[in-house]
Design a protein around this motif. Structure first.
Motif, PDB file in Angstrom:
ATOM      1  N   ILE A 129     -11.476  10.198  -2.690  1.00 32.75           N
ATOM      2  CA  ILE A 129     -10.212  10.582  -3.231  1.00 32.75           C
ATOM      3  C   ILE A 129      -8.988   9.980  -2.722  1.00 32.75           C
ATOM      4  O   ILE A 129      -8.803   9.855  -1.372  1.00 32.75           O
ATOM      5  N   ALA A 130      -8.243   9.314  -3.761  1.00 33.47           N
ATOM      6  CA  ALA A 130      -7.038   8.498  -3.166  1.00 33.47           C
ATOM      7  C   ALA A 130      -5.833   9.493  -3.242  1.00 33.47           C
ATOM      8  O   ALA A 130      -5.875  10.126  -4.255  1.00 33.47           O
ATOM      9  N   PHE A 131      -4.937   9.593  -2.493  1.00 40.32           N
ATOM     10  CA  PHE A 131      -3.760  10.204  -2.613  1.00 40.32           C
ATOM     11  C   PHE A 131      -2.549   9.469  -1.898  1.00 40.32           C
ATOM     12  O   PHE A 131      -2.752   8.630  -0.857  1.00 40.32           O
ATOM     13  N   GLU A 132      -1.560   9.931  -2.174  1.00 44.03           N
ATOM     14  CA  GLU A 132      -0.137   9.022  -1.318  1.00 44.03           C
ATOM     15  C   GLU A 132       0.585  10.273  -0.822  1.00 44.03           C
ATOM     16  O   GLU A 132       1.088  11.154  -1.233  1.00 44.03           O
ATOM     17  N   ILE A 133       0.953   9.927   0.731  1.00 43.57           N
ATOM     18  CA  ILE A 133       1.729  10.580   1.354  1.00 43.57           C
ATOM     19  C   ILE A 133       3.064  10.115   1.096  1.00 43.57           C
ATOM     20  O   ILE A 133       3.346   8.924   1.532  1.00 43.57           O
ATOM     21  N   THR A 134       4.171  11.058   1.022  1.00 43.55           N
ATOM     22  CA  THR A 134       5.459  10.417   0.555  1.00 43.55           C
ATOM     23  C   THR A 134       6.388  11.078   1.548  1.00 43.55           C
ATOM     24  O   THR A 134       7.277  10.325   1.923  1.00 43.55           O
TER      25      THR A 134
END
Length: 108
Positions: A80-85
């Motif tokens: 699972i790829a996700f982005e921390i912003t």
């Protein structure tokens, strides 16, 4: 700057129970940042370390989990790829798993 936490939870949809004992690795830019094993409730409550903003991947070792359960699954791993912003607050990435399907969402 605030403190950011990251957790995951794996639920085995076949049994309706938490997926205990599953190996999970957290990577960024192809490098392992942290790893862990889901507890008896299927959770890794917090991946340690300081995380920067960016794209991360959670790698779930589903093949080993299914083998331990006496099952053969179609997906030997789930990534699972996700982005921390934002570097404050909490990021929770759950996985609902069965041998032939999975789903995820941004939890709270």
């Amino acid at each position: 700057m605030g403190h950011m936490t990251l957790s995951t939870h794996v639920l085995d949809a076949t049994t309706g129970r938490p997926a205990a004992g599953m190996a999970v690795a957290l990577t960024a830019a192809g490098t392992e940042v942290a790893d862990g094993i889901t507890d008896s409730d299927g959770r890794i409550p917090e991946f340690g370390g300081e995380l920067a903003a960016g794209v991360y991947r959670l790698h779930f070792d589903t093949a080993a989990y299914f083998a331990a359960e006496g099952l053969v699954g179609f997906y030997p791993e789930v990534v699972i790829a996700f982005e921390i912003t934002e570097l404050s607050g909490h990021y929770h990435v759950p996985l609902l798993l069965s041998p032939y399907a999975y789903s995820t969402y941004r939890g709270s």
